[in-house]
Design an enzyme around this catalytic site. Structure first.
Site, PDB file in Angstrom:
ATOM      1  N   HIS A   8       0.821  -0.757  -0.280  1.00 26.04           N
ATOM      2  CA  HIS A   8       0.024   0.106   0.005  1.00 26.04           C
ATOM      3  C   HIS A   8       0.993   1.421   0.183  1.00 26.04           C
ATOM      4  O   HIS A   8       1.943   1.314   0.952  1.00 26.04           O
ATOM      5  CB  HIS A   8      -1.125   0.391   1.226  1.00 26.04           C
ATOM      6  CG  HIS A   8       0.219   0.681   2.500  1.00 26.04           C
ATOM      7  ND1 HIS A   8      -0.228   1.313   3.132  1.00 26.04           N
ATOM      8  CD2 HIS A   8       0.222  -0.699   3.385  1.00 26.04           C
ATOM      9  CE1 HIS A   8       1.514   1.411   3.890  1.00 26.04           C
ATOM     10  NE2 HIS A   8       0.746  -0.129   4.464  1.00 26.04           N
ATOM     11  N   GLU A  77      -1.957  -6.983   7.313  1.00 29.64           N
ATOM     12  CA  GLU A  77      -1.155  -6.702   8.052  1.00 29.64           C
ATOM     13  C   GLU A  77      -1.019  -7.172  10.257  1.00 29.64           C
ATOM     14  O   GLU A  77      -2.375  -7.439  10.108  1.00 29.64           O
ATOM     15  CB  GLU A  77      -0.757  -5.695   8.881  1.00 29.64           C
ATOM     16  CG  GLU A  77       1.003  -5.135   9.287  1.00 29.64           C
ATOM     17  CD  GLU A  77       2.019  -5.245   8.504  1.00 29.64           C
ATOM     18  OE1 GLU A  77       2.342  -7.113   8.841  1.00 29.64           O
ATOM     19  OE2 GLU A  77       3.035  -4.681   7.560  1.00 29.64           O
TER      20      GLU A  77
END
Length: 197
Positions: A8, A77
């Site tokens: 990202h 994550e």
């Protein structure tokens, strides 16, 4: 088959050098521009499937890449628990005992209110095995920790995790051929059509 991992774009917490796991931070202005630039190289490439972490920064990234997608929890994550949102110096000062245990066994130590790196490896390995049987080319928009796990798994060792630096807004590619994995690209953002043949 190929798995194209994109980290990202940068967030405000990332810019401060803090650990960012389960906190749902948004892309910064710079992060949005990183992804818009990357889109110039990705928009002509076809994917059999697109999978995205459920965290906001990953969803904002895929929306800027203008592709249809499915959420996959395995791409989330690592949950840094009580360390989340803190710089490592803050962690050392605020949680000295936990920090000591973590640095002694960074793979297996389960951070309070979070998870261990070993648990993240399990999720990533499951994702790779799953999609490698279903598709020829997959796009996965995710996080630095997830991509480091994928790269380490190419070498069959969790010990390689901190030997990779994965930059924001870059493409990282692994190929899987009959169970054999190799790295095709790391921190790439240029002409991907030459790599993805």
């Amino acid at each position: 088959m190929e798995i194209v991992f994109i980290r990202h774009g940068r967030t405000e917490i990332n810019k401060k050098g803090c650990y960012l796991g389960a906190i749902d931070d948004e892309l910064s202005f710079e992060g949005k521009n990183e992804i818009k630039n990357l889109n110039n190289y990705l928009k002509e490439i076809e994917f059999d499937a697109v999978y995205v972490s459920p965290l906001k920064r990953a969803k904002q990234t895929i929306e800027l890449l203008e592709k249809s997608y499915s959420i996959d929890e395995r791409l989330r994550e690592i949950n840094f628990g009580i360390f989340d949102g803190l710089h490592y110096r803050e962690i050392e000062k605020k949680y000295p005992i936990e920090y000591s245990w973590w640095t002694r066994d960074y793979i297996n130590y389960k951070i309070p209110e979070g998870e261990s790196l070993s648990e993240l490896f399990g999720r990533v390995e499951d994702f790779i095995k799953d999609v490698s049987y279903k598709h020829k080319r997959v796009l996965a928009v995710t996080h630095g920790g997830v991509i480091r796990c994928a790269m380490s798994l190419v070498f069959g060792s969790k010990e390689h995790f901190y030997k990779f630096q994965v930059n924001h807004g870059t493409v990282n590619i692994i190929s899987v051929d009959n169970g054999y994995m190799y790295i095709k690209a790391l921190n790439s953002f240029g002409n991907l059509s030459e790599v993805l043949v």
